[in-house]
Every structure is written in C-alpha cells, then in structure tokens.
Design a protein around this motif. Structure first.
Motif, PDB file in Angstrom:
ATOM      1  N   LEU A 244     -36.451  23.101  -8.526  1.00  0.00           N
ATOM      2  CA  LEU A 244     -35.666  22.910  -9.754  1.00  0.00           C
ATOM      3  C   LEU A 244     -35.736  21.458 -10.226  1.00  0.00           C
ATOM      4  CD1 LEU A 244     -32.592  25.149  -8.892  1.00  0.00           C
ATOM      5  CD2 LEU A 244     -34.147  25.474 -10.818  1.00  0.00           C
ATOM      6  N   ILE A 245     -35.861  20.536  -9.289  1.00  0.00           N
ATOM      7  CA  ILE A 245     -36.056  19.121  -9.659  1.00  0.00           C
ATOM      8  C   ILE A 245     -37.404  18.961 -10.361  1.00  0.00           C
ATOM      9  CG2 ILE A 245     -36.452  16.804  -8.739  1.00  0.00           C
ATOM     10  CD1 ILE A 245     -34.398  17.467  -6.540  1.00  0.00           C
ATOM     11  N   LYS A 246     -38.433  19.578  -9.792  1.00  0.00           N
ATOM     12  CA  LYS A 246     -39.765  19.502 -10.395  1.00  0.00           C
ATOM     13  C   LYS A 246     -39.783  20.123 -11.790  1.00  0.00           C
ATOM     14  CE  LYS A 246     -42.195  19.728  -5.941  1.00  0.00           C
ATOM     15  NZ  LYS A 246     -43.067  20.570  -5.098  1.00  0.00           N
ATOM     16  N   ILE A 265     -27.063  18.235 -12.346  1.00  0.00           N
ATOM     17  CA  ILE A 265     -27.700  19.163 -13.266  1.00  0.00           C
ATOM     18  C   ILE A 265     -28.095  18.424 -14.545  1.00  0.00           C
ATOM     19  CG2 ILE A 265     -25.587  19.898 -14.453  1.00  0.00           C
ATOM     20  CD1 ILE A 265     -26.724  22.809 -14.285  1.00  0.00           C
ATOM     21  N   THR A 266     -29.203  18.816 -15.148  1.00  0.00           N
ATOM     22  CA  THR A 266     -29.677  18.207 -16.397  1.00  0.00           C
ATOM     23  C   THR A 266     -29.284  19.095 -17.577  1.00  0.00           C
ATOM     24  OG1 THR A 266     -31.800  19.359 -16.327  1.00  0.00           O
ATOM     25  CG2 THR A 266     -31.657  17.247 -15.174  1.00  0.00           C
ATOM     26  N   GLU A 267     -29.524  18.609 -18.774  1.00  0.00           N
ATOM     27  CA  GLU A 267     -29.268  19.415 -19.966  1.00  0.00           C
ATOM     28  C   GLU A 267     -30.140  20.666 -19.961  1.00  0.00           C
ATOM     29  OE1 GLU A 267     -26.908  19.102 -22.222  1.00  0.00           O
ATOM     30  OE2 GLU A 267     -26.163  17.415 -21.017  1.00  0.00           O
ATOM     31  N   GLU A 268     -31.360  20.521 -19.476  1.00  0.00           N
ATOM     32  CA  GLU A 268     -32.249  21.675 -19.366  1.00  0.00           C
ATOM     33  C   GLU A 268     -31.691  22.689 -18.373  1.00  0.00           C
ATOM     34  OE1 GLU A 268     -35.477  24.088 -20.235  1.00  0.00           O
ATOM     35  OE2 GLU A 268     -34.853  22.217 -21.223  1.00  0.00           O
ATOM     36  N   GLY A 269     -31.122  22.170 -17.281  1.00  0.00           N
ATOM     37  CA  GLY A 269     -30.505  23.051 -16.298  1.00  0.00           C
ATOM     38  C   GLY A 269     -29.293  23.775 -16.855  1.00  0.00           C
ATOM     39  N   LEU A 270     -28.469  23.050 -17.627  1.00  0.00           N
ATOM     40  CA  LEU A 270     -27.289  23.665 -18.248  1.00  0.00           C
ATOM     41  C   LEU A 270     -27.700  24.734 -19.263  1.00  0.00           C
ATOM     42  CD1 LEU A 270     -24.841  20.667 -18.805  1.00  0.00           C
ATOM     43  CD2 LEU A 270     -24.427  22.719 -17.430  1.00  0.00           C
ATOM     44  N   LYS A 271     -28.764  24.467 -19.984  1.00  0.00           N
ATOM     45  CA  LYS A 271     -29.262  25.439 -20.957  1.00  0.00           C
ATOM     46  C   LYS A 271     -29.679  26.724 -20.243  1.00  0.00           C
ATOM     47  CE  LYS A 271     -32.781  25.996 -24.577  1.00  0.00           C
ATOM     48  NZ  LYS A 271     -33.923  25.351 -25.267  1.00  0.00           N
ATOM     49  N   TYR A 272     -30.358  26.566 -19.120  1.00  0.00           N
ATOM     50  CA  TYR A 272     -30.791  27.723 -18.333  1.00  0.00           C
ATOM     51  C   TYR A 272     -29.584  28.447 -17.732  1.00  0.00           C
ATOM     52  CZ  TYR A 272     -33.280  30.373 -14.704  1.00  0.00           C
ATOM     53  OH  TYR A 272     -33.767  31.374 -13.909  1.00  0.00           O
ATOM     54  N   LEU A 273     -28.622  27.677 -17.224  1.00  0.00           N
ATOM     55  CA  LEU A 273     -27.425  28.257 -16.612  1.00  0.00           C
ATOM     56  C   LEU A 273     -26.597  29.029 -17.632  1.00  0.00           C
ATOM     57  CD1 LEU A 273     -25.635  28.475 -14.055  1.00  0.00           C
ATOM     58  CD2 LEU A 273     -24.529  26.343 -14.768  1.00  0.00           C
TER      59      LEU A 273
END
Length: 342
Positions: A244-246, A265-273
């Motif tokens: 997930l870091i990669k 968590i990144t913004e991309e991670g939040l978008k996915y979540l």
C-alpha cells in the motif's frame, strides 16, 4: 493397539495439544502430528509443491524484517513435511483421527490432509474450535484457531467433535481441487467455507486502522490482526502495508520496510477507503479516538512542563526579580507573584 491421532496446523496448536495430552493419565495411545506450513497463502496451483512453497517464503518473508526466512527455516520446513507425510503413511483403519481447525490456515491444512488420506478407511472426526463458546462468569470467550485454546478447556473443545461422513469428505476434496485450480495467493475462511480471494483482500481493513497522522506501523498491524474475526498472519498484513505504501495509499516515515517505521494514510488511501462506507465510519471513529488520545497526551505533557516551570521559578525566587523569573520560565508575572506569596 488403537491410537488416537490429533492433527493440527500450527506450532502453537501442536504445543498446546501435546501439553494437554501429557497431563492425561492414559496417554500412550494418543499422539499429535503437526503441519507447520500456512497453506492459506502462497500459490498452490496444481497442488502443494515443497520447492514452490520455499520460493514463496523467500519472497514473502522479506516483508517482515524480524522474521527472515533462513536456510535453517528451509530445512525445518522440509523436515516437517517429511515427518508429516511419514506419520500419515503409518495410519491404519484401527486408528481414530481428530482434525483440529478454526482459521483459514487450519482449514486449508485440513483439506490438504484429507487429500493425502483419501484412499484410507479411517475413523475420522473433525473439531471446529469456533463452534465452542466458553463462558466464565460474565465473560464469553470464543477462539479463532486451535492455538488460542486455554489448555484447561481442551476437553470442552474435544467434546464438540463430529464424525466426518463420506458425503462431507467428498465436498472437502472437491473444495480443495477447486482451490488448486486458482492462481490466487490468498485463501480466507468465510461462512464455513474457504475460498480464493485477491491478494488485496485485507487492504481496506489495513487502511481503516491507518491514522491521519504518523503512528508506528505496529499499531496498525496490531489493530488489523487483533480485531479481525479471522486469525490473520501478521507477516501477510505487514507485506500488504508495504504494498500500500508502494501504491501511494499509505505514506511512511523512517526506513522503508522496517517494522518500527511510522505510517499514515494518504489522500489516495482515503479516496480508496471511502468506497466502503462501513469501513470509512470505523476510520472516522478511529481518528476521533486517536485525536482524543493525542489531546490527552498533550495535556499531560503541558502539565509536566508547567510543573517544571514552577520548580525552576521556586528555585530562582530568592535570586532574581519577578519580571526576570517570568521571562526565564515563560510564566506570567502574576503566576510568579503567586509563587512568591506561597
């Protein structure tokens, strides 16, 4: 002499059952055999191949810097498979077989074992440890795998054994054949059945316990493994954290891959979540709890700083004037005056 043979699928389960048997008065006719390998992850297409299993661990175990797969581990895995197959080959129709399971690792191990025994006429019982609920006072205790059983309760779990009939045996063999046709590297236990899933199956669970601010990766790993209904390999979860870091869904601070690194968590991670509304709610509650915890830490930290300032001011009150003490400590003139009065 008829033997009772207990089969389990982790070293912790093996140690538990061996200890339980050793406490019995009659134990000469009972034994434990263990398969160490976690067949719930790693490729098994076409069947279990020891060299392919070793190759999987050589790649996968690098995800956990505290548990590198060494030459001695390879030899131990090979030796365990040889011992397991040797014990299986010695079984005959006079033996009674107990197969213990609960997690996806144990379920896959059971299917593999049943395949090895498919041509034998054995008196076989299976014990799903999740079927037994232990109540002590007001506490309800339900384990996720055999290794979590409290030794004193072992007889209660054994009492829940049920005879494996020919129809169910065939269903298990068919399930194993189906799993061996997939390219998947991950299998999970859901509603009493094991199935192949995508390798990112646990990614949402990881992200919902990954904070907005940097925290140690061990905290996220512990939350995912500890709060999951199914027993999950911590090595697998840490490997997915790295993936997930990669992928840019998690950001890390510190040396990459080290288990003590901090993550958020990144913004991309939040978008996915956000594609999973229930998980997003859990993350928001998790963030709220984390914010409250940080606020409490800040209060205690500020309280400690204030005590330090007061202590310094008290030591200076007979040496310097009030205005200088206030300037040196960061206290207000009024606070210093009150200390002078006391």
């Amino acid at each position: 002499m008829n033997k009772i043979i207990n089969i389990c699928f982790s070293q912790s389960a093996g140690a538990l059952l061996s200890h339980a048997i050793s406490t019995k008065e009659l134990q000469d006719n009972e034994k434990v055999i263990v398969l160490f390998d976690n067949l719930s992850h790693g490729a098994i297409k076409g069947g279990v191949n020891i060299e392919e299993r070793i190759n999987w661990y050589n790649i996968f175990e690098r995800a956990n810097p505290l548990n590198l797969f060494t030459d001695s581990d390879i030899e131990e895995l090979k030796e365990n498979y040889n011992e397991f197959h040797d014990e299986i080959s010695k079984m005959d129709s006079s033996d009674t077989l107990y197969i213990w399971y609960g997690s996806s690792q144990e379920f896959c191990g059971m299917l593999y074992t049943l395949e090895l025994l498919k041509d034998e006429k054995l008196n076989t019982y299976i014990i799903d440890v999740k079927d037994t609920v232990i109540k002590h006072k007001e506490i309800v205790f339900q384990v996720r795998n055999t290794g979590e059983i409290i030794p004193e309760n072992i007889e209660k779990y054994a009492a829940a054994k049920r005879k494996l009939n020919s129809n169910e045996y065939k269903q298990f063999l068919d399930a194993w054949e189906s799993l061996k046709k997939d390219d998947s590297i991950l299998r999970v236990l859901k509603d009493g059945n094991v199935k192949s899933v995508d390798e990112n199956y646990f990614d949402i669970d990881i992200l919902k316990y990954t904070p907005k601010e940097f925290k140690t990766s061990m905290r996220t790993l512990g939350d995912v493994v500890g709060k999951s209904e199914e027993k999950i390999s911590d090595e697998y979860i840490f490997w997915r954290i790295k993936e997930l870091i990669k992928a840019g869904k998690i950001e890390h601070n510190g040396k990459f891959g080290v288990i003590r690194m901090e993550i958020k968590i990144t913004e991309e991670g939040l978008k996915y979540l956000s594609t999973d509304k229930d998980s997003m709610k859990i993350w928001e509650e998790y963030k709220k709890d984390s914010d409250q915890e940080q606020e409490m830490k800040n209060k205690y930290r500020e309280k400690g700083r204030m005590k330090e300032k007061i202590s310094i001011a008290q030591n200076l009150k007979d040496v310097l004037d009030i205005e200088t003490i206030a300037d040196k400590t960061g206290l207000s003139v009024e606070q210093v005056k009150n200390l002078q009065k006391n």
